[in-house]
Motif scaffolding. Structure first.
Motif, PDB file in Angstrom:
ATOM      1  N   ASP A   1      -0.534   8.612   5.149  1.00  0.00           N
ATOM      2  CA  ASP A   1      -0.863   9.376   3.943  1.00  0.00           C
ATOM      3  C   ASP A   1       0.367  10.080   3.378  1.00  0.00           C
ATOM      4  O   ASP A   1       0.521  10.195   2.151  1.00  0.00           O
ATOM      5  CB  ASP A   1      -1.954  10.397   4.254  1.00  0.00           C
ATOM      6  N   GLU A   2       1.247  10.553   4.253  1.00  0.00           N
ATOM      7  CA  GLU A   2       2.488  11.182   3.796  1.00  0.00           C
ATOM      8  C   GLU A   2       3.360  10.166   3.055  1.00  0.00           C
ATOM      9  O   GLU A   2       3.985  10.497   2.028  1.00  0.00           O
ATOM     10  CB  GLU A   2       3.240  11.774   4.979  1.00  0.00           C
ATOM     11  N   LEU A   3       3.443   8.954   3.581  1.00  0.00           N
ATOM     12  CA  LEU A   3       4.225   7.914   2.911  1.00  0.00           C
ATOM     13  C   LEU A   3       3.629   7.595   1.540  1.00  0.00           C
ATOM     14  O   LEU A   3       4.360   7.385   0.567  1.00  0.00           O
ATOM     15  CB  LEU A   3       4.277   6.650   3.773  1.00  0.00           C
ATOM     16  N   ARG A   4       2.324   7.602   1.454  1.00  0.00           N
ATOM     17  CA  ARG A   4       1.674   7.334   0.174  1.00  0.00           C
ATOM     18  C   ARG A   4       1.923   8.456  -0.823  1.00  0.00           C
ATOM     19  O   ARG A   4       2.268   8.213  -1.986  1.00  0.00           O
ATOM     20  CB  ARG A   4       0.170   7.151   0.387  1.00  0.00           C
ATOM     21  N   SER A   5       1.777   9.674  -0.374  1.00  0.00           N
ATOM     22  CA  SER A   5       1.935  10.812  -1.287  1.00  0.00           C
ATOM     23  C   SER A   5       3.374  10.954  -1.770  1.00  0.00           C
ATOM     24  O   SER A   5       3.619  11.462  -2.868  1.00  0.00           O
ATOM     25  CB  SER A   5       1.458  12.100  -0.615  1.00  0.00           C
ATOM     26  N   SER A   6       4.338  10.511  -0.953  1.00  0.00           N
ATOM     27  CA  SER A   6       5.751  10.607  -1.351  1.00  0.00           C
ATOM     28  C   SER A   6       6.178   9.485  -2.279  1.00  0.00           C
ATOM     29  O   SER A   6       7.281   9.516  -2.839  1.00  0.00           O
ATOM     30  CB  SER A   6       6.642  10.599  -0.107  1.00  0.00           C
ATOM     31  N   GLY A   7       5.334   8.467  -2.443  1.00  0.00           N
ATOM     32  CA  GLY A   7       5.694   7.321  -3.271  1.00  0.00           C
ATOM     33  C   GLY A   7       6.418   6.236  -2.524  1.00  0.00           C
ATOM     34  O   GLY A   7       6.764   5.201  -3.113  1.00  0.00           O
ATOM     35  N   THR A   8       6.650   6.422  -1.224  1.00  0.00           N
ATOM     36  CA  THR A   8       7.324   5.401  -0.423  1.00  0.00           C
ATOM     37  C   THR A   8       6.425   4.192  -0.224  1.00  0.00           C
ATOM     38  O   THR A   8       6.881   3.052  -0.205  1.00  0.00           O
ATOM     39  CB  THR A   8       7.718   5.975   0.953  1.00  0.00           C
ATOM     40  N   LEU A   9       5.130   4.456  -0.086  1.00  0.00           N
ATOM     41  CA  LEU A   9       4.140   3.422   0.145  1.00  0.00           C
ATOM     42  C   LEU A   9       3.217   3.374  -1.068  1.00  0.00           C
ATOM     43  O   LEU A   9       2.600   4.378  -1.431  1.00  0.00           O
ATOM     44  CB  LEU A   9       3.339   3.751   1.407  1.00  0.00           C
ATOM     45  N   THR A  10       3.136   2.208  -1.705  1.00  0.00           N
ATOM     46  CA  THR A  10       2.287   2.086  -2.884  1.00  0.00           C
ATOM     47  C   THR A  10       0.837   1.954  -2.461  1.00  0.00           C
ATOM     48  O   THR A  10       0.492   1.142  -1.602  1.00  0.00           O
ATOM     49  CB  THR A  10       2.694   0.856  -3.715  1.00  0.00           C
ATOM     50  N   ALA A  11      -0.033   2.765  -3.071  1.00  0.00           N
ATOM     51  CA  ALA A  11      -1.463   2.714  -2.777  1.00  0.00           C
ATOM     52  C   ALA A  11      -2.114   1.585  -3.566  1.00  0.00           C
ATOM     53  O   ALA A  11      -1.899   1.447  -4.764  1.00  0.00           O
ATOM     54  CB  ALA A  11      -2.112   4.037  -3.118  1.00  0.00           C
ATOM     55  N   ALA A  12      -2.901   0.770  -2.883  1.00  0.00           N
ATOM     56  CA  ALA A  12      -3.624  -0.301  -3.543  1.00  0.00           C
ATOM     57  C   ALA A  12      -4.893   0.257  -4.175  1.00  0.00           C
ATOM     58  O   ALA A  12      -5.342   1.346  -3.807  1.00  0.00           O
ATOM     59  CB  ALA A  12      -3.996  -1.378  -2.512  1.00  0.00           C
ATOM     60  N   PRO A  13      -5.478  -0.478  -5.126  1.00  0.00           N
ATOM     61  CA  PRO A  13      -6.759  -0.046  -5.682  1.00  0.00           C
ATOM     62  C   PRO A  13      -7.810   0.151  -4.592  1.00  0.00           C
ATOM     63  O   PRO A  13      -8.640   1.025  -4.662  1.00  0.00           O
ATOM     64  CB  PRO A  13      -7.133  -1.205  -6.624  1.00  0.00           C
ATOM     65  N   PHE A  14      -7.782  -0.734  -3.575  1.00  0.00           N
ATOM     66  CA  PHE A  14      -8.586  -0.547  -2.389  1.00  0.00           C
ATOM     67  C   PHE A  14      -8.022  -1.491  -1.329  1.00  0.00           C
ATOM     68  O   PHE A  14      -7.343  -2.460  -1.658  1.00  0.00           O
ATOM     69  CB  PHE A  14     -10.067  -0.887  -2.641  1.00  0.00           C
ATOM     70  N   ASP A  15      -8.267  -1.172  -0.069  1.00  0.00           N
ATOM     71  CA  ASP A  15      -7.804  -2.099   0.954  1.00  0.00           C
ATOM     72  C   ASP A  15      -9.003  -2.876   1.496  1.00  0.00           C
ATOM     73  O   ASP A  15     -10.130  -2.693   1.087  1.00  0.00           O
ATOM     74  CB  ASP A  15      -7.003  -1.405   2.055  1.00  0.00           C
ATOM     75  N   ARG A  16      -8.745  -3.813   2.398  1.00  0.00           N
ATOM     76  CA  ARG A  16      -9.786  -4.739   2.825  1.00  0.00           C
ATOM     77  C   ARG A  16     -10.941  -4.039   3.519  1.00  0.00           C
ATOM     78  O   ARG A  16     -12.013  -4.583   3.659  1.00  0.00           O
ATOM     79  CB  ARG A  16      -9.181  -5.821   3.728  1.00  0.00           C
ATOM     80  N   ARG A  17     -10.708  -2.839   4.016  1.00  0.00           N
ATOM     81  CA  ARG A  17     -11.773  -2.083   4.666  1.00  0.00           C
ATOM     82  C   ARG A  17     -12.378  -1.013   3.758  1.00  0.00           C
ATOM     83  O   ARG A  17     -13.170  -0.198   4.182  1.00  0.00           O
ATOM     84  CB  ARG A  17     -11.242  -1.434   5.946  1.00  0.00           C
ATOM     85  N   GLY A  18     -11.957  -1.004   2.492  1.00  0.00           N
ATOM     86  CA  GLY A  18     -12.511  -0.055   1.551  1.00  0.00           C
ATOM     87  C   GLY A  18     -11.974   1.363   1.728  1.00  0.00           C
ATOM     88  O   GLY A  18     -12.543   2.308   1.201  1.00  0.00           O
ATOM     89  N   VAL A  19     -10.839   1.514   2.482  1.00  0.00           N
ATOM     90  CA  VAL A  19     -10.280   2.841   2.737  1.00  0.00           C
ATOM     91  C   VAL A  19      -9.418   3.256   1.543  1.00  0.00           C
ATOM     92  O   VAL A  19      -8.558   2.486   1.126  1.00  0.00           O
ATOM     93  CB  VAL A  19      -9.458   2.837   4.033  1.00  0.00           C
TER      94      VAL A  19
END
Length: 404
Positions: free
Chosen positions: A386-404
């Motif tokens: 979640d930290e990687l996502r919030s920092s912009g390092t990791l791009t968030a997908a519209p949804f992942d295969r598990r709906g998370v």
């Protein structure tokens, strides 16, 4: 086999798609905005999301996606954690790009000695041969031209690029072969290695005939249309409703062809009885065949010749979809399309294995769709992700295969 796919466009993704079809776990690591092919389409008529289109779907099926900013230290660390547990890394950046990012072959191999690292570039990597063109960008048409294909393709006097992306796809196939050989070596020795395929080299290998024609006979091959300089008949002939390929260069096939066009006397005619004689009288041979084919449909020609004389109708996309051969061989597979209510056909795998059939096809991933699963597998907890996502390092997908 775990493959880290750092490729974009066609050559690299096609290589890793081959491995994915054969059962490898291919993790496509994309930049934050994704592989540029995602934007190219063609898109389904009812797809208003446009996460990807047919081009991306066709060569990125059976893969998982993680989107990382490799210019950030946190992004590089996440990638290193993934490659530390991988068997293979494939990339198609220009020479030196990965080294400048701090994730080049030597560093990855030091951390993971068994790693097989494959690069597909226009003119290769200096680790295997220092080309003066090594820093030049290259795309399919450039590789086809420099490797010799454009110079022998097309009608006389008009060098022509091959329609499909041969300059990308053939290097991709050779890279997959090299990867599998290097993996076998790693099984024996415990050490991986660098696999290097230059697009230009691969096209030259595809055009091998031009080299021996020149070295043995001093002949500089040139465009000759659909024929073959040493074989006759070996060409595409007009039908009433299209075109048909006929290859009756071997003498017994020629005799069969003559019988089936009701000209059996031609098989014994000294001008046409042997392949060298037919090559010498090529124009006459082609006119004999054309005078028969142009009065008949493709189906009629194939009905007369098929199974005895090597022949085949020239298919287009519509007739391919109806051809019973490709249906029987599962060569057209339908994949779900996110954002659309329908499924769409892409080409299946031509590699058929009886013990481990290549029969599982998942749609291509959304950008970053599998990031959480992949990073959990290499030891990241949800807080770190979640930290990687919030920092912009990791791009968030519209949804992942598990709906998370």
């Amino acid at each position: 086999m775990k493959v880290v796919d750092l490729t974009q466009m066609l050559a690299g993704p096609y290589c890793t798609m081959i491995l994915a079809d054969l059962g490898a776990d291919v993790i496509k690591v994309e930049p934050p905005n994704g592989d540029m092919v995602r934007e190219l389409g063609p898109f389904a008529v009812d797809d208003d999301q446009r996460w990807f289109g047919g081009y991306f779907q066709s060569v990125n099926r059976n893969k998982r996606s993680v989107a990382l900013d490799l210019k950030r230290p946190e992004g590089r660390e996440a990638l290193l954690a993934i490659t530390d547990t991988a068997d293979v890394v494939v990339e198609n950046y220009r020479s030196g790009v990965m080294d400048r990012l701090g994730i080049g072959y030597e560093l990855l191999a030091e951390r993971n000695p068994r790693l097989v690292y494959a690069a597909i570039r226009g003119f290769g990597d200096e680790r295997t041969g220092r080309s003066p063109y090594r820093q030049w960008p290259a795309f399919d048409v450039v590789a086809q031209a420099i490797g010799g294909l454009v110079g022998i393709n097309g009608p006389p006097g008009q060098p022509t690029k091959a329609g499909p992306g041969i300059g990308d796809m053939f290097p991709a196939v050779l890279a997959a072969v090299g990867i599998l050989a290097a993996l076998r070596s790693a099984e024996r020795t415990g050490r991986g290695q660098f696999v290097d395929v230059a697009m230009s080299d691969a096209v030259l290998a595809l055009c091998e005939r031009v080299v021996y024609q020149y070295s043995y006979g001093g002949v500089i091959a040139a465009p000759e249309g659909n024929g073959h300089p040493m074989l006759c008949p070996f060409d595409v002939f007009p039908a009433r409703d299209g075109w048909v390929a006929i290859a009756a260069h071997r003498d017994h096939f020629w005799a069969e062809l003559c019988a089936r066009i009701d000209r059996p006397e031609l098989a014994a005619d000294a001008r046409y009885a042997t392949n060298p004689a037919r090559v010498a009288h090529r124009n006459e041979v082609e006119e004999i065949i054309t005078s028969w084919t142009r009065e008949r449909s493709r189906a009629e020609i194939v009905e007369v010749m098929g199974g005895v004389v090597p022949c085949g109708a020239v298919n287009d996309a519509e007739s391919l979809s109806r051809d019973p051969h490709f249906a029987a061989r599962d060569m057209l597979v339908t994949l779900d399309q996110p954002g659309s209510s329908g499924g769409y056909a892409v080409v299946g795998s031509p590699i058929k294995l009886t013990g481990d059939p290549v029969d599982t096809f998942r749609r291509a991933p959304l950008l970053g769709e599998d990031a959480r699963d992949v990073l959990r597998e290499v030891g990241f907890d949800d807080l770190h992700i979640d930290e990687l996502r919030s920092s912009g390092t990791l791009t968030a997908a519209p949804f992942d295969r598990r709906g998370v």
